[in-house]
Every structure is written in C-alpha cells, then in structure tokens.
Design a protein around this motif. Structure first.
Motif, short mmCIF file in Angstrom:
data_model
loop_
_atom_site.label_atom_id
_atom_site.label_comp_id
_atom_site.label_asym_id
_atom_site.label_seq_id
_atom_site.Cartn_x
_atom_site.Cartn_y
_atom_site.Cartn_z
N GLN A 56 -9.14 -42.04 75.64
CA GLN A 56 -9.64 -41.82 77.07
C GLN A 56 -10.57 -40.53 77.32
O GLN A 56 -11.80 -40.56 77.56
N ARG A 57 -9.95 -39.50 76.84
CA ARG A 57 -10.89 -38.10 77.08
C ARG A 57 -11.69 -37.89 76.34
O ARG A 57 -12.79 -37.40 76.64
N ALA A 117 -6.72 -49.38 81.99
CA ALA A 117 -5.88 -48.26 82.37
C ALA A 117 -5.73 -47.09 81.33
O ALA A 117 -5.89 -45.98 81.37
N ALA A 118 -5.70 -47.69 79.85
CA ALA A 118 -5.81 -46.59 78.84
C ALA A 118 -6.82 -46.12 78.50
O ALA A 118 -7.17 -44.79 78.40
N CYS A 119 -8.05 -46.86 78.38
CA CYS A 119 -9.29 -46.55 78.28
C CYS A 119 -10.36 -47.41 78.61
O CYS A 119 -10.72 -48.19 78.03
N LEU A 120 -10.88 -47.34 79.72
CA LEU A 120 -11.76 -48.09 80.43
C LEU A 120 -12.96 -48.55 79.70
O LEU A 120 -13.72 -49.30 79.64
N SER A 121 -13.53 -47.29 79.31
CA SER A 121 -15.01 -47.32 78.59
C SER A 121 -14.96 -48.13 77.33
O SER A 121 -15.91 -48.93 77.20
N HIS A 259 -18.55 -42.57 80.36
CA HIS A 259 -19.42 -41.78 79.28
C HIS A 259 -19.26 -42.49 77.78
O HIS A 259 -20.35 -42.46 77.11
N GLY A 260 -18.10 -42.97 77.49
CA GLY A 260 -18.10 -43.50 76.40
C GLY A 260 -18.65 -44.96 76.10
O GLY A 260 -18.56 -45.62 75.12
#
Length: 572
Positions: A56-57, A117-121, A259-260
């Motif tokens: 995510q980050r 929830a974990a990594c939307l991108s 952004h991802g």
C-alpha cells in the motif's frame, strides 16, 4: 498499523443478516456452504494481510511510470499480482468452463473489498479484468470466449474498459473513436481514450481492451456505438501473444491518489479489433461490465473505510493527549467523547455500507441462480445505492480518520491522508455518484416504484416484527421507512424528470440511511439484543438514522428554487 481482514464481520453478515444460506440452497451455488465461505474468506484475508497490505505505502511513494513508452509498475506489484492470480482470486465468480470457481457474487464482493482495503491501487487491476470477463461471458461469440476467457481467468492476460474521451466524459454518446471494417471480420479502431485504469502493465503477457467506437453506419448518440475487443498483442494461430497491435499508452495522468495504479491516455491508430456482440449494441454490452464494476467500486469505498478505521483506531488506542474523563485521567484519546463519536460513526457507517453492498450481491446471485425477475429488479435497484453509499462512506470515513489523527493526519508519513486521496475518485468513476442517483429516481423507478416499494414493505415488516424484542430500535426504523415511502411516492408523482433529479442525491442518501438501519437492526436481533453489535446498532439508529428526515425534506423540494437562481446569482 497492519491491516486485519474483517473475516468475522463477513461471516456474521453472511449467516445472520444477508442470508448466504439462501444462496447456497440453490442448485447453481450449492457449493457455497458456510465451511466453503469461511475457507475462502480466511485464505483471501491472509493474502491481503501478508502480501497486499505491505504494498500500500510503497505504491503511493513510488508511482507507476512511463519510460520511453514502456510502463513500469510500482515495486512489488508484479509479485502481488501474481499472488492474486495464482490464488484464483481474479475470477472466483467466473464460469468453471473457462477455469473460474463459479462462486457467488457475495464471496467475490467480500474478497474484492478486502483486497481494496489492503492495497486499492493494485486491486483495481483484477477488478477491471473481472468486469471484462463478465461482459465476454454474456456477449462474446463462443470462439472469442474460448480464446480470451481462460487467459483472463488465469490472470495471464488482463482486461480494461475504454469509454471516456477528452470531449466525452459522462456523455459517452459524444465519442469520436471510429471503427472501419477490414473486410476479414476484423475492424480498424482509431481514436483516443482517457482515464483508462491499468491501461498497461509489466506483469501480464497481454492487455485486452474493451473499446467503444462507432462504425461508419452508426447513428449519432449512444445507439450508434459498438464494442470491440482490442488486444495489445494480436493472438497468433496458437492463441499466444503475437504481433504488437497499433495502440499505445501516450501518457499517464498525474493524480491526487492511487499513484500505484497507472491511469493511461490510450491512442489507437487503426488497431485491429473484434466486434463484441451485435453492431451498434455496444452500450448494452458495456453496461454489463459497468454494472459489475459499480458494485465493485462501492466495495472499494467500503474497503478503504475499513482500512482508514483500523488505522484511526490504532492511533486512538496509542495516542495520549489531554486529561481523559475516565480512570485517572491519563488514558489515550479513545477515552475522549468526541473521539469515541468519530470511531463509532466510522464503524457503524462501514457496517451499513457493507451490508447494502452484500444485499446487492445476494440479489445478483439469486437472479443468476433462479432467473426470477424480482431478484433482477432488486439487484438493479440496489446497484446505484451500493455504489454511492460505498464510495461516500469511504470518503467520509477516510476524512474522519484524518480528523481523528489531528495535525498528524495532515502529515503524509502517518499514512492517514493516503486513504482519502486514494478513495476520492471512486465517487467519480464508473458513473459519477450524481448520475447514479439520477438513475435511481429515473430508470429504477420506471416500474412504477414496484421494486422500491417492495423493499420498503420488507423493511417495515421486519421492524414491526422486532417491536417486541427491541422496541427502542424497531420504532425509529419503522418510522423512517414510512418517510422513505412518502419520499418515493413524491418522486413517482413527478412526471418532469428535472423535478426528481433536483433531489436525487438526497433521496439516495436517505434511502441508504434507512437500509443501513434495517441491517443494523437485523444484526442486533441476531445477537439477541445485547452485545457489541447491538450497541453499534443503537448508535446508528439513534444518532445517524435521524438524518433521513433532512435528506427527504431536501429530496422533495423540486427544482423551482434551483432554476430561480440567475447566472449572476452565482457570482454575486
């Protein structure tokens, strides 16, 4: 903080509120037993916690980029995507004939929300492919299905949808992309498309684009639009990626968030494409994909709400600020009344939106399994509500999460701001929320309100039955459903659509408030009227449900006051 998949919440909703057993009682979904559902949720939850959440980050800090025409994705995304594909999560609802699991939309919705929830991108990539799979299952020729569906289901190839053009946003009928017959059953597609999520990547063998374009004899507007499948690489005689097609990514959008996820401007220069469905019937085929995506986008909002809530809760349990009103006054900020109000709102709103999305998914499953028209009508009615409620909840909860963090919420290093930046666009794409609300008061009430009034009657009946057990909660829910009935009757009485459209969004918000109360009441009853879900239901029904009155007052004002405003009034 680490993300924790809300598996128990889903199990409770499946078993006691929404009714997965009713879906599993059909021949079509007989394998979707409670044990199967638990296994699916547990495994998907583990993937989200251990593989996706750590991305995510990094995806936010190291965006996708275009280098000399080659798209480079964020660090770790290729490995994350492979884990999704290898686990079979891209198409758990797809037809087993093409390699899918054939499981209910209820489970697909739950898994998608956890991944969002974990990594939307990154989750956006399989969501686009899922929509394309459904569109091809319903509209493509058997030959096209046999070639493309196994590759899409396995994740070897990915899918996108190309609707928007620079001059044609929500007005899809204004598109200029054209399709010229090549004389061999293929078409030359030329035009530019914008805002194409995951228009390219560096981890699948092929990217398959569903593109709306107009044939030479296509009439103006949406009725003259056709749908074409245009792959990045043209399959060879063995079905493997062959020659490069005449299409490319010419730029990436510089976005507020996500952004991802590469959002591409796509250029087609006589690219080879194949017609999907009938000529000039592209919008019907594309809406199959879009309706799938609308529920999925609502789930994305709910997923972000869950992530933002967990993030804020962890901070509230750790942060010490000011003298607290309990204990010796040295507790963390979760002891402050206003912080508790924020956290309770975040959790109650998320539960309500999740239940609405699952109710929509169940209706889709029951229509699929039984073919019953009333289930199809229920699914159609709930789709715009689920999309708007899910995305608006994600935005509101993420915004509250920043507020709860105080000044640190505005500092990027805490990660609180990313949730809001990422989720904000969900209210815009797959049909803006305003358009969804207009669809609800327009097209979805064209049955004389039968689907809406039937649902309202169910809410009232359930509330009436609960009066003997939880009278303090059942009464307000019954009264709110009566207000919803009155607002619906007002909408039905308006023959001029502008009168309805002027109050469409508050009507939808009020409808969602009442639905949320219905599901909170069901949760409290299932718990026996005493416990954490009952306490959360009491918070929602006594503090949030009363907002319905303001929504319906707004919804039934008509349009006269809006059009009484002159152009100069807006700049006075």
């Amino acid at each position: 903080m680490p993300y924790r998949a809300p598996v128990e919440d889903y199990r409770f909703l499946f078993d006691h509120v929404i009714g997965l057993p009713e879906v599993a009682a059909t021949d079509r979904f007989a394998e979707a037993t409670p044990d199967m559902a638990t296994a699916i949720l547990t495994e998907a939850g583990r993937l989200c916690e251990d593989v996706l959440a750590p991305l995510q980050r990094p995806g936010d800090l190291h965006p996708a980029r275009l280098e000399n025409g080659v798209l480079r994705t964020s660090p770790g995304y290729a490995e994350g995507y492979r884990a999704i594909a290898e686990g079979g999560w891209i198409a758990i609802g797809a037809n087993p004939d093409h390699g899918g699991m054939g499981l209910p939309m209820l489970l697909t919705t739950a898994v998608n929300e956890m991944m969002a929830a974990a990594c939307l991108s990154l989750q956006l990539a399989p969501l686009m492919t899922q929509g394309q799979i459904e569109a091809l299952e319903h509209h493509a020729s058997p030959e096209m299905q046999a070639l493309y569906l196994p590759k899409l289901v396995s994740g070897e190839w990915s899918g996108t949808m190309n609707l928007t053009e620079p001059q044609a946003g929500s007005d899809v009928g204004a598109l200029r992309s054209r399709a010229e017959p090549n004389g061999d059953g293929t078409y030359a597609i030329t035009g530019q498309k914008v805002y194409i999520s995951w228009g390219d990547n560096d981890f699948t063998e092929n990217v398959c684009h569903l593109v709306l374009a107009r044939l030479p004899d296509g009439v103006p507007g949406t009725k003259g639009i056709s749908l074409f499948l245009v792959p990045k690489f043209i399959p060879d005689e063995n079905g493997d990626p062959g020659a490069r097609n005449s299409l490319k990514v010419i730029s990436l959008e510089h976005k507020m968030g996500l952004h991802g996820s590469p959002t591409c401007v796509m250029q087609y220069d006589g690219a080879t494409g194949w017609l999907v469905g009938e000529a000039h019937d592209g919008m019907r085929a594309m809406f199959t994909m879009m309706n799938n995506a609308r529920l999925g986008v609502g789930g994305q909002g709910i997923g972000v709400a869950e992530g933002a809530y967990q993030h804020a809760l962890a901070y509230a349990q750790d942060r010490r600020q000011g003298r607290t009103p309990t204990g010796d006054g040295t507790g963390t900020i979760i002891e402050h009344a206003n912080v508790r109000r924020m956290l309770a709102s975040m959790r109650a709103e998320t539960f309500a939106a999740r239940a609405i999305a699952l109710a929509c998914a169940k209706a889709i499953d029951m229509q699929t399994a039984t073919g019953a028209a009333q289930w199809g009508a229920r699914a159609a009615l709930l789709t715009p509500i689920a999309k708007v409620c899910g995305t608006e909840t994600g935005i509101a909860v993420a915004n509250t999460g920043i507020q709860l963090h105080g000044g640190m919420g505005y500092i990027e290093e805490t990660g609180a701001a990313q949730f809001l930046r990422d989720v904000r666009v969900t209210a815009i794409y797959e049909g803006t929320n305003g358009i969804q609300a207009m669809d609800l008061v327009g097209r979805k009430l064209m049955d004389g309100g039968e689907a809406a009034l039937t649902l309202i009657e169910e809410i009232e009946t359930a509330a009436e039955a609960a009066r003997g057990t939880l009278p303090d909660l059942a009464g307000p829910v019954w009264q709110a459903s009566e207000s919803l009935r009155e607002a619906t009757d007002w909408m039905l009485a308006q023959t001029e659509m502008t009168e309805r459209f002027a109050g469409a969004m508050p009507y939808l918000r009020g409808f969602a408030r009442v639905l949320g109360a219905r599901f909170h009441l069901a949760a409290a009853l299932a718990e026996g009227g005493d416990g954490p879900r009952t306490r959360l239901a009491r918070f929602y029904i006594t503090r949030l449900l009363p907002e319905h009155a303001g929504h319906f007052a707004h919804a039934t004002q008509g349009a006269a006051d809006l059009y009484a405003l002159t152009a100069s009034d807006f700049v006075a």
